[in-house]
Design an enzyme around this catalytic site. Structure first.
Site, PDB file in Angstrom:
ATOM      1  CD  GLU A  48      -3.341   0.557  -0.199  1.00 43.99           C
ATOM      2  OE1 GLU A  48      -3.170  -0.730  -0.333  1.00 43.99           O
ATOM      3  OE2 GLU A  48      -2.967   1.857  -0.729  1.00 43.99           O
ATOM      4  CB  CYS A  79       2.053  -3.142  -7.636  1.00 43.47           C
ATOM      5  SG  CYS A  79       0.347  -3.242  -7.435  1.00 43.47           S
ATOM      6  NE  ARG A 105      -2.726   5.138  -4.099  1.00 41.04           N
ATOM      7  CZ  ARG A 105      -3.198   4.746  -3.364  1.00 41.04           C
ATOM      8  NH1 ARG A 105      -3.684   5.870  -2.837  1.00 41.04           N
ATOM      9  NH2 ARG A 105      -3.643   3.989  -1.779  1.00 41.04           N
ATOM     10  CB  ILE A 132      -2.825  -7.046  -6.124  1.00 40.70           C
ATOM     11  CG1 ILE A 132      -2.097  -8.873  -7.270  1.00 40.70           C
ATOM     12  CG2 ILE A 132      -3.603  -7.437  -5.244  1.00 40.70           C
ATOM     13  CD1 ILE A 132      -0.979  -8.992  -5.939  1.00 40.70           C
ATOM     14  NE  ARG A 133      -5.890  -4.237  -2.748  1.00 38.52           N
ATOM     15  CZ  ARG A 133      -5.438  -3.695  -2.281  1.00 38.52           C
ATOM     16  NH1 ARG A 133      -5.484  -1.695  -2.566  1.00 38.52           N
ATOM     17  NH2 ARG A 133      -3.997  -3.390  -1.460  1.00 38.52           N
ATOM     18  CG  HIS A 168       2.191  -8.031  -7.224  1.00 39.36           C
ATOM     19  ND1 HIS A 168       2.839  -7.731  -6.539  1.00 39.36           N
ATOM     20  CD2 HIS A 168       1.384  -6.976  -7.366  1.00 39.36           C
ATOM     21  CE1 HIS A 168       2.483  -6.548  -5.451  1.00 39.36           C
ATOM     22  NE2 HIS A 168       1.427  -6.509  -6.498  1.00 39.36           N
ATOM     23  CD  GLU A 170       6.552  -9.275  -5.959  1.00 34.67           C
ATOM     24  OE1 GLU A 170       6.282  -8.827  -7.994  1.00 34.67           O
ATOM     25  OE2 GLU A 170       5.144  -8.616  -5.599  1.00 34.67           O
TER      26      GLU A 170
HETATM   27  N1  GLN Z   1      -3.575  -0.093  -4.813  1.00 31.83           N
HETATM   28  C1  GLN Z   1      -2.033   0.116  -3.329  1.00 31.83           C
HETATM   29  C2  GLN Z   1      -2.098   1.625  -4.093  1.00 31.83           C
HETATM   30  O1  GLN Z   1      -2.542   2.330  -4.453  1.00 31.83           O
HETATM   31  C3  GLN Z   1      -0.918  -0.957  -4.775  1.00 31.83           C
HETATM   32  C4  GLN Z   1      -1.189  -2.631  -4.754  1.00 31.83           C
HETATM   33  C5  GLN Z   1      -0.070  -3.434  -4.614  1.00 31.83           C
HETATM   34  O2  GLN Z   1       0.537  -2.409  -4.308  1.00 31.83           O
HETATM   35  N2  GLN Z   1      -0.542  -4.420  -5.320  1.00 31.83           N
HETATM   36  O3  GLN Z   1      -0.874   1.476  -3.220  1.00 31.83           O
END
Ligand code: GLN
Length: 187
Positions: A48, A79, A105, A132-133, A168, A170
């Site tokens: 995050e 990310c 984001r 992922i998001r 990602h 990894e």
């Molecule tokens: N949504 C996260 C952000 O805005 C990033 C998500 C992630 O690193 N998988 O920081």
């Protein structure tokens, strides 16, 4: 070579596991004294970005890392790590703000925003990509160059010795993006 992995929050252990498979030495950065170790490259993991940005400042890591990046330390942001490096963050504040990219984001929505793709990555062929998001890169400035896109959205870019992916790498078996980064470090 010794790679520092920011280990405040998020998917840092998985990066270490990939570097182990590639035989690259690494260490975790959790507090200021960890920066006394010689570091040839830095990985900013997913997680995050707002939380990591806050912790970087609270733990007094922001200034020394910003300076090392400014001086040319190779850095790989995945990310949330991509967001930390971006010069412009839509609707938010930049963190290191050192890479000439503008990002959005949670570009795929917050809840259902996780998906998998397999797309071309410049010079590497098809690469598995787990999102992922994830953010997207809305634009790259003249100093930076896009390396991969999914459905017309830029998801990887490079500027000098800075590399970012919205996905990602990894989290998949394929180690080619990490190998690409280590190649940048060796140059
Ligand atoms: N949504 C996260 C952000 O805005 C990033 C998500 C992630 O690193 N998988 O920081």
């Amino acid at each position: 070579m010794n790679v520092g992995i920011l280990a405040l929050q998020g998917a840092f252990a998985e990066h270490g596991a990939v570097l182990d498979r590639l035989g690259a030495a690494h260490f975790e950065i959790r507090q200021r004294r960890d920066l006394k170790r010689p570091m040839d490259a830095l990985i900013l993991p997913g997680g995050e970005s707002t939380v990591m940005g806050k912790l970087l400042r609270e733990l007094d890591l922001f200034d020394p890392l910003a300076e090392q990046i400014r001086k040319g330390l190779p850095v790989f942001g995945t990310c949330a790590g991509l967001i930390l490096l971006a010069r412009e963050v839509e609707g938010g504040d930049p963190c290191f703000g050192c890479m000439d990219i503008s990002v959005r984001r949670n570009a795929y929505g917050r809840q259902l925003g996780s998906f998998y793709a397999r797309e071309d990555f410049s010079g590497l062929g098809k690469v598995p990509m787990t999102f992922i998001r994830a953010p997207t890169i809305k634009s790259v400035g003249p100093g930076a160059r896009a390396l991969a896109s999914v459905d017309g959205q830029i998801v990887a870019a490079r500027q000098g010795r800075m590399l970012v992916t919205a996905f990602h790498p990894e989290l998949n078996e394929d180690t080619s993006v990490h190998e690409y980064f280590l190649g940048m470090v060796r140059k």
